[in-house]
Structures are given as C-alpha cells and as structure tokens.
Design a protein around this motif. Sequence first.
Motif, mmCIF file in Angstrom:
data_model
loop_
_atom_site.group_PDB
_atom_site.id
_atom_site.type_symbol
_atom_site.label_atom_id
_atom_site.label_comp_id
_atom_site.label_asym_id
_atom_site.label_seq_id
_atom_site.Cartn_x
_atom_site.Cartn_y
_atom_site.Cartn_z
ATOM 1 N N LEU A 109 53.720 41.118 42.554
ATOM 2 C CA LEU A 109 53.890 41.091 43.375
ATOM 3 C C LEU A 109 53.697 42.645 44.426
ATOM 4 C CD1 LEU A 109 57.928 40.549 43.708
ATOM 5 C CD2 LEU A 109 55.911 38.641 44.017
ATOM 6 N N VAL A 110 53.211 43.241 44.104
ATOM 7 C CA VAL A 110 52.631 44.576 44.334
ATOM 8 C C VAL A 110 51.479 44.483 44.394
ATOM 9 C CG1 VAL A 110 52.069 47.129 44.319
ATOM 10 C CG2 VAL A 110 55.090 46.244 43.835
ATOM 11 N N ALA A 111 50.539 43.726 43.440
ATOM 12 C CA ALA A 111 48.833 43.397 44.150
ATOM 13 C C ALA A 111 49.272 42.428 44.231
ATOM 14 C CB ALA A 111 48.735 42.935 41.844
ATOM 15 N N LEU A 112 49.614 41.341 44.798
ATOM 16 C CA LEU A 112 49.154 40.426 46.039
ATOM 17 C C LEU A 112 48.999 41.210 47.342
ATOM 18 C CD1 LEU A 112 51.258 37.138 44.165
ATOM 19 C CD2 LEU A 112 48.460 38.178 44.600
ATOM 20 N N GLU A 113 50.393 42.175 46.959
ATOM 21 C CA GLU A 113 51.081 43.022 48.015
ATOM 22 C C GLU A 113 49.595 43.527 48.345
ATOM 23 O OE1 GLU A 113 52.320 44.126 52.562
ATOM 24 O OE2 GLU A 113 52.926 42.147 50.890
ATOM 25 N N LEU A 114 49.143 44.053 47.723
ATOM 26 C CA LEU A 114 48.032 44.844 47.109
ATOM 27 C C LEU A 114 46.477 45.249 47.772
ATOM 28 C CD1 LEU A 114 48.414 47.313 44.692
ATOM 29 C CD2 LEU A 114 48.935 48.604 47.163
ATOM 30 N N ALA B 65 42.442 45.680 49.168
ATOM 31 C CA ALA B 65 42.778 45.972 47.695
ATOM 32 C C ALA B 65 41.308 45.890 47.390
ATOM 33 C CB ALA B 65 43.454 46.656 47.287
ATOM 34 N N SER B 66 40.794 46.400 46.811
ATOM 35 C CA SER B 66 39.698 45.438 46.148
ATOM 36 C C SER B 66 39.566 44.949 44.580
ATOM 37 C CB SER B 66 38.226 46.412 46.861
ATOM 38 O OG SER B 66 36.911 46.033 45.233
ATOM 39 N N LEU B 67 39.246 43.550 44.459
ATOM 40 C CA LEU B 67 38.956 42.974 43.188
ATOM 41 C C LEU B 67 38.545 43.696 42.303
ATOM 42 C CD1 LEU B 67 40.228 40.214 43.776
ATOM 43 C CD2 LEU B 67 41.674 41.670 42.968
ATOM 44 N N ASN B 68 36.902 44.675 43.037
ATOM 45 C CA ASN B 68 35.662 44.858 42.433
ATOM 46 C C ASN B 68 35.460 45.985 41.686
ATOM 47 O OD1 ASN B 68 34.833 42.253 42.647
ATOM 48 N ND2 ASN B 68 34.793 41.908 44.605
ATOM 49 N N GLU B 69 36.886 47.684 42.096
ATOM 50 C CA GLU B 69 36.362 48.403 42.056
ATOM 51 C C GLU B 69 36.168 48.796 40.533
ATOM 52 O OE1 GLU B 69 36.070 51.333 44.070
ATOM 53 O OE2 GLU B 69 35.587 49.827 46.246
ATOM 54 N N LYS B 70 35.574 49.738 40.231
ATOM 55 C CA LYS B 70 35.871 49.634 38.529
ATOM 56 C C LYS B 70 36.562 51.839 38.384
ATOM 57 C CE LYS B 70 31.851 47.398 37.344
ATOM 58 N NZ LYS B 70 30.995 46.621 36.692
ATOM 59 N N ASN B 71 37.530 51.491 37.352
ATOM 60 C CA ASN B 71 37.759 52.858 36.798
ATOM 61 C C ASN B 71 36.965 53.076 35.831
ATOM 62 O OD1 ASN B 71 37.601 50.530 34.521
ATOM 63 N ND2 ASN B 71 40.224 51.485 34.377
ATOM 64 N N LYS B 72 37.518 54.152 35.718
ATOM 65 C CA LYS B 72 36.892 55.458 34.521
ATOM 66 C C LYS B 72 36.082 54.448 33.106
ATOM 67 C CE LYS B 72 38.199 58.360 31.987
ATOM 68 N NZ LYS B 72 39.362 60.268 31.968
ATOM 69 N N ASP B 73 36.683 53.241 32.713
ATOM 70 C CA ASP B 73 36.706 52.896 31.842
ATOM 71 C C ASP B 73 35.253 51.393 32.135
ATOM 72 O OD1 ASP B 73 37.531 54.303 30.146
ATOM 73 O OD2 ASP B 73 38.939 53.576 29.942
ATOM 74 N N ASN B 74 35.395 51.209 33.845
ATOM 75 C CA ASN B 74 33.981 50.641 33.961
ATOM 76 C C ASN B 74 35.047 49.244 33.807
ATOM 77 O OD1 ASN B 74 31.772 50.359 35.316
ATOM 78 N ND2 ASN B 74 30.997 48.927 33.860
ATOM 79 N N LYS B 75 36.656 49.193 34.189
ATOM 80 C CA LYS B 75 37.290 47.829 34.431
ATOM 81 C C LYS B 75 37.810 47.346 35.734
ATOM 82 C CE LYS B 75 37.438 47.522 30.023
ATOM 83 N NZ LYS B 75 36.955 46.263 29.203
ATOM 84 N N THR B 76 37.436 46.390 36.582
ATOM 85 C CA THR B 76 38.309 46.064 37.591
ATOM 86 C C THR B 76 39.130 45.360 37.485
ATOM 87 O OG1 THR B 76 37.834 43.920 37.516
ATOM 88 C CG2 THR B 76 35.963 45.456 38.071
ATOM 89 N N PRO B 77 40.113 45.758 38.658
ATOM 90 C CA PRO B 77 41.956 44.930 38.493
ATOM 91 C C PRO B 77 42.169 43.437 38.113
ATOM 92 C CG PRO B 77 41.465 46.243 40.429
ATOM 93 C CD PRO B 77 40.238 46.328 39.845
ATOM 94 N N LEU B 78 40.992 43.103 37.633
ATOM 95 C CA LEU B 78 41.331 41.894 37.132
ATOM 96 C C LEU B 78 41.069 41.768 35.788
ATOM 97 C CD1 LEU B 78 39.104 39.236 39.683
ATOM 98 C CD2 LEU B 78 41.454 39.437 39.778
#
Length: 105
Positions: free
Chosen positions: A61-66, A71-84
């Motif tokens: 529910l939080v993810a869908l609201e964001l 909120a971008s589905l394509n941003e990468k974190n330190k481990d090169n992972k996207t939210p998806l």
Amino acid sequence: KALQMYAEIIDDGETALLLACKVGLIEIVNVLLNEYESNLHERDKNENTCLHLACLKNRDLVALELIKRGASLNEKNKDNKTPLDLASCDLIERINPKKTPSKSN
C-alpha cells in the motif's frame, strides 16, 4: 508537535518518512508528505529511496501510494537495484498487471 519531532532525522540517519515507508505506516507517510512536505525522493545510507524500502519490506500500500505520487521505479541503490528488483511478485503484478490473452474460437 510530536509528529513534527519525528519528521526530523532519526538517530541512525533515517528520516521519519523513510522509517514510515519501511514499516508500512501509510497514514504517517501521507501526513509527512502532505503536511510536512517531506522529500519523496530522499535516500538512506544505502541509497535506498522510500520506494526501495517499501518494496523491500513488502509494504504494497505504501509502495503504490509512493508510485501514485511520482516515486521513480528506475532509481538504483548502492547495490545497483531498482525498487522493482526488490519488489514481491504480487506488487509487480499490481503495478503492471499482465493482460490476459484473449482466446480465439
């Protein structure tokens, strides 16, 4: 006033919004974004966005609201992972439902 205090940085460097997204407090997420103008795109020490944390912890529910709020589905974190990359199959299906193939007779 108490909520304003939580809108500040939490001891380990995580903001109230990041924490609310991680634990799935949708009402708090909405208050922080609507009333305290928290940054939807902020990141934690591992470069996870709010959406990364919601997906990682299966807070659909939080993810869908964001996502609804941009909120971008394509941003990468330190481990090169996207939210998806971190999302459950159920959440991925809710974000992008597959069309049922039509049967021809």
